[in-house]
Design a protein around this motif. Structure first.
Motif, PDB file in Angstrom:
ATOM      1  N   UNK A  69      -4.016  -7.778 -14.571  1.00 41.63           N
ATOM      2  CA  UNK A  69      -3.632  -9.104 -14.083  1.00 41.63           C
ATOM      3  C   UNK A  69      -3.486  -9.022 -12.570  1.00 41.63           C
ATOM      4  N   UNK A  70      -4.177  -9.914 -11.870  1.00 40.54           N
ATOM      5  CA  UNK A  70      -4.046  -9.959 -10.411  1.00 40.54           C
ATOM      6  C   UNK A  70      -3.393 -11.276 -10.007  1.00 40.54           C
ATOM      7  N   UNK A  71      -2.269 -11.154  -9.318  1.00 38.01           N
ATOM      8  CA  UNK A  71      -1.528 -12.344  -8.886  1.00 38.01           C
ATOM      9  C   UNK A  71      -1.417 -12.323  -7.357  1.00 38.01           C
ATOM     10  N   UNK A  72      -1.737 -13.451  -6.750  1.00 29.68           N
ATOM     11  CA  UNK A  72      -1.713 -13.521  -5.288  1.00 29.68           C
ATOM     12  C   UNK A  72      -0.283 -13.518  -4.735  1.00 29.68           C
ATOM     13  N   UNK A 117      -0.482  -4.629 -13.691  1.00 28.58           N
ATOM     14  CA  UNK A 117      -0.053  -5.842 -12.992  1.00 28.58           C
ATOM     15  C   UNK A 117      -0.202  -5.591 -11.488  1.00 28.58           C
ATOM     16  N   UNK A 118      -1.034  -6.376 -10.847  1.00 27.71           N
ATOM     17  CA  UNK A 118      -1.212  -6.263  -9.394  1.00 27.71           C
ATOM     18  C   UNK A 118      -0.580  -7.495  -8.754  1.00 27.71           C
ATOM     19  N   UNK A 119       0.356  -7.264  -7.851  1.00 31.30           N
ATOM     20  CA  UNK A 119       1.052  -8.390  -7.220  1.00 31.30           C
ATOM     21  C   UNK A 119       0.702  -8.481  -5.741  1.00 31.30           C
ATOM     22  N   UNK A 120       0.780  -9.689  -5.211  1.00 30.21           N
ATOM     23  CA  UNK A 120       0.549  -9.889  -3.790  1.00 30.21           C
ATOM     24  C   UNK A 120      -0.871  -9.580  -3.358  1.00 30.21           C
ATOM     25  N   UNK A 121      -1.793  -9.719  -4.285  1.00 29.92           N
ATOM     26  CA  UNK A 121      -3.186  -9.406  -3.972  1.00 29.92           C
ATOM     27  C   UNK A 121      -4.091 -10.360  -4.745  1.00 29.92           C
ATOM     28  N   UNK A 166     -14.096  -8.422 -10.163  1.00 30.66           N
ATOM     29  CA  UNK A 166     -13.716  -9.195  -8.983  1.00 30.66           C
ATOM     30  C   UNK A 166     -13.153  -8.310  -7.882  1.00 30.66           C
ATOM     31  N   UNK A 167     -13.281  -8.812  -6.668  1.00 29.41           N
ATOM     32  CA  UNK A 167     -12.780  -8.114  -5.487  1.00 29.41           C
ATOM     33  C   UNK A 167     -11.482  -8.774  -5.047  1.00 29.41           C
ATOM     34  N   UNK A 168     -10.479  -7.965  -4.811  1.00 28.64           N
ATOM     35  CA  UNK A 168      -9.191  -8.497  -4.372  1.00 28.64           C
ATOM     36  C   UNK A 168      -9.156  -8.612  -2.852  1.00 28.64           C
ATOM     37  N   UNK A 169      -8.171  -9.353  -2.355  1.00 25.77           N
ATOM     38  CA  UNK A 169      -8.018  -9.546  -0.915  1.00 25.77           C
ATOM     39  C   UNK A 169      -7.877  -8.202  -0.204  1.00 25.77           C
ATOM     40  N   UNK A 170      -7.244  -7.239  -0.863  1.00 24.41           N
ATOM     41  CA  UNK A 170      -7.041  -5.915  -0.273  1.00 24.41           C
ATOM     42  C   UNK A 170      -8.337  -5.117  -0.195  1.00 24.41           C
ATOM     43  N   UNK A 171      -9.366  -5.613  -0.862  1.00 28.30           N
ATOM     44  CA  UNK A 171     -10.627  -4.896  -0.869  1.00 28.30           C
ATOM     45  C   UNK A 171     -10.862  -4.131  -2.168  1.00 28.30           C
ATOM     46  N   UNK A 172      -9.823  -3.996  -2.943  1.00 24.91           N
ATOM     47  CA  UNK A 172      -9.964  -3.269  -4.204  1.00 24.91           C
ATOM     48  C   UNK A 172     -10.876  -4.036  -5.175  1.00 24.91           C
ATOM     49  N   UNK A 173     -11.644  -3.303  -5.949  1.00 26.46           N
ATOM     50  CA  UNK A 173     -12.536  -3.937  -6.924  1.00 26.46           C
ATOM     51  C   UNK A 173     -12.021  -3.664  -8.343  1.00 26.46           C
ATOM     52  N   UNK A 174     -11.952  -4.709  -9.161  1.00 29.71           N
ATOM     53  CA  UNK A 174     -11.500  -4.559 -10.549  1.00 29.71           C
ATOM     54  C   UNK A 174     -12.689  -4.801 -11.472  1.00 29.71           C
TER      55      UNK A 174
END
Lengths: 389, 107
Positions: free
Chosen positions: A167-170, A198-202, A212-220
């Protein structure tokens, strides 16, 4: 004969029709829905339905109910326009006159400006839920964009079914719009224990066929990306018809729009909060059904009591039932009690009560709030014996 | 199939066929039983599927769910020892012939 036309065949539209009959309205009732099939409940779509529930169990009522109560259904049908001057709605070239119109158009999934949105799926309609259900076989990698009620309910079910879940939450915490920080933290811990990442703030910056690519650059990496970042109210028809719209279709404390012949309810309606007077819009079964009942009473019997219902919400995530009574503002403070209850305060006033698997406290709060007497902190004092339970 | 008889406060009885695995609430809705509103759809968030189950059947319906009594406390109809939320009763073969009484609406 008097005719009520209801645009929308969801929980609120259905409740308006059913309550009109219950209150003795004997005119015509026509309910127009843009989806196919019988009116159904949405809450189970992200819960029981995905775990093997049947379409039949989602039905609000069988066909015979609508026949018996003379509620005419037009399903799979779009309203093109509301012609207020002539009190008619237009559907596919046909004009239908109304004496009273109820707008219950609900909301639709928010689709933010993210590249590659077409690689994600939503979970709001039965159609969408059925597609997801069919996909959830043989251990897939599920990515959930958005850590709100829907995303987390879905995450819990997907884990239970044996899929791997991220789960990615901004925002920096889960369900930030709905619950206090301590509750967010507890649910993050719960989901992590269930094996969900759980990924928070991203937030998600881009979606593609493989993940998908997160704002941090990490790829899920994902086989299925669920987009669950909230909804937008369906207000376009009302706006086109010149009704006042501000966040939702603006209604007064009787739930009447700026046109006295038109009411609006549920997810699409912005109504005055009975406690603060502020205009609010709630996305909940409770608001939809309580709004519907008040409107039905007014139309059928001329009842003129203003809307006063206490808001409540629930979310089933694994074996935890989160229940919220009342409505907290974003800056309200939180106090955690020994039994796990979280009280929200605006100054000294209790605005909301959050509980997990504690129906007793939840109902005490709902009853207390409904009584009109302000809730006191003492009401929630628990004895040591109760803490142990 | 399992037969369940719903009895209205005025004595009117309606016997319907229930499917094993459904809830008694769902059975009532499928058969347009008056007095079962089931507003929350069986999520145990309201008490609008409240009914009375006679003693002879109470054992077979199984125990109340956690929190069911707390929800019943908020029913807008009279709650007795026989009160249940029908969303929490699963239809089983053992319930064949069960009688479910509906509450009168409080004025």
């Amino acid at each position: 004969m008097e005719r009520v036309v209801i645009i929308g065949a969801g929980q609120g539209g259905f409740q308006a029709a059913a309550s009109l009959r219950q209150e003795g309205f004997d005119g015509e009732i026509l309910m127009i829905g843009d989806e196919q099939g019988r009116p159904y409940q949405r809450p189970p779509l992200s819960k029981a339905y995905l775990k093997g529930g049947t379409v039949q169990a989602l039905s609000l009522r069988p066909d015979s109910f609508f026949e018996t109560h003379k509620i005419e259904l037009r399903m799979g049908c779009w309203v093109r326009a509301i012609d207020r001057a002539n009190a008619r709605v237009e559907i596919d070239g046909e004009q239908i006159a109304y004496d009273h119109l109820i707008i219950a158009t609900g909301a639709r999934n928010l689709r933010p400006q993210i590249a590659g949105l077409e690689h994600s799926v939503g979970l709001r309609t039965l159609h969408e839920a059925s597609a997801i259900k069919a996909f959830l076989v043989n251990g897939v990698r599920v990515g959930v964009i958005g850590g709100g009620f829907i995303g987390l309910e879905f995450a819990a079910v997907a884990r239970e079914l044996g899929h791997s879940v991220t789960v990615a939450e901004a925002a920096p915490r889960l369900m930030a719009r709905a619950v206090s920080e301590p509750m967010s933290a507890r649910f993050a811990e719960k989901h992590r224990q269930l094996g969900t990442e759980i990924i928070l703030g991203d937030g998600v910056a881009e979606i593609d066929a493989g993940g998908f690519t997160l704002a941090s650059g990490r790829y899920v990496d994902t086989d299925l990306a669920l987009l669950a970042v909230g909804v937008v109210p369906n207000v376009e028809l009302a706006k086109l018809a010149g009704l006042q719209v501000d966040n939702g279709i603006v209604v007064d404390e009787m739930l009447v729009t700026s046109d006295p012949a038109i009411s609006a309810l549920g997810d699409c309606a912005a109504f005055p909060d009975p406690v603060t007077g502020r205009s609010i819009r709630l996305e909940s079964v409770q608001a939809a059904t309580d709004h519907a009942r008040l409107i039905a009473k007014r139309i059928a019997k001329g009842a003129d009591a203003p809307y006063r219902a206490v808001p409540w919400f629930w979310s089933d995530q694994a074996d935890w039932k989160l229940q919220i009574a009342g409505l907290a503002g974003p800056t309200d403070t939180a106090e955690e009690l020994a039994d796990g209850t979280v009280l929200r305060f605006c100054g000294s006033r209790i605005t909301a009560v959050e509980t997990i698997n504690n129906a007793k406290v939840h109902m005490t709060a709902r009853k207390g709030m409904a009584s009109g007497v302000p809730l006191t902190r003492q009401k929630f004092d628990v004895t040591p014996a109760e803490v142990l339970v | 199939m399992v037969s369940i008889t719903f009895i209205q406060p005025d004595g009117a009885a309606q016997t319907v066929q229930a499917t094993v695995g459904d809830s008694v609430m769902q059975t009532a809705l499928n058969n347009n039983i008056e007095g079962i509103f089931a507003e929350c759809g069986g999520a145990m968030m309201c008490a609008t599927c409240h009914c009375y189950i006679d003693d002879e059947w109470a054992e077979k319906t199984g125990d109340k769910s956690d929190g069911e009594d707390d929800m019943l406390d908020c029913a807008e109809t009279e709650v007795t020892d026989a009160s249940r939320l029908t969303c929490q009763i699963k239809v089983t073969d053992a319930l064949d012939g069960m009688v479910v009484r509906l509450p009168s609406e409080l004025a």
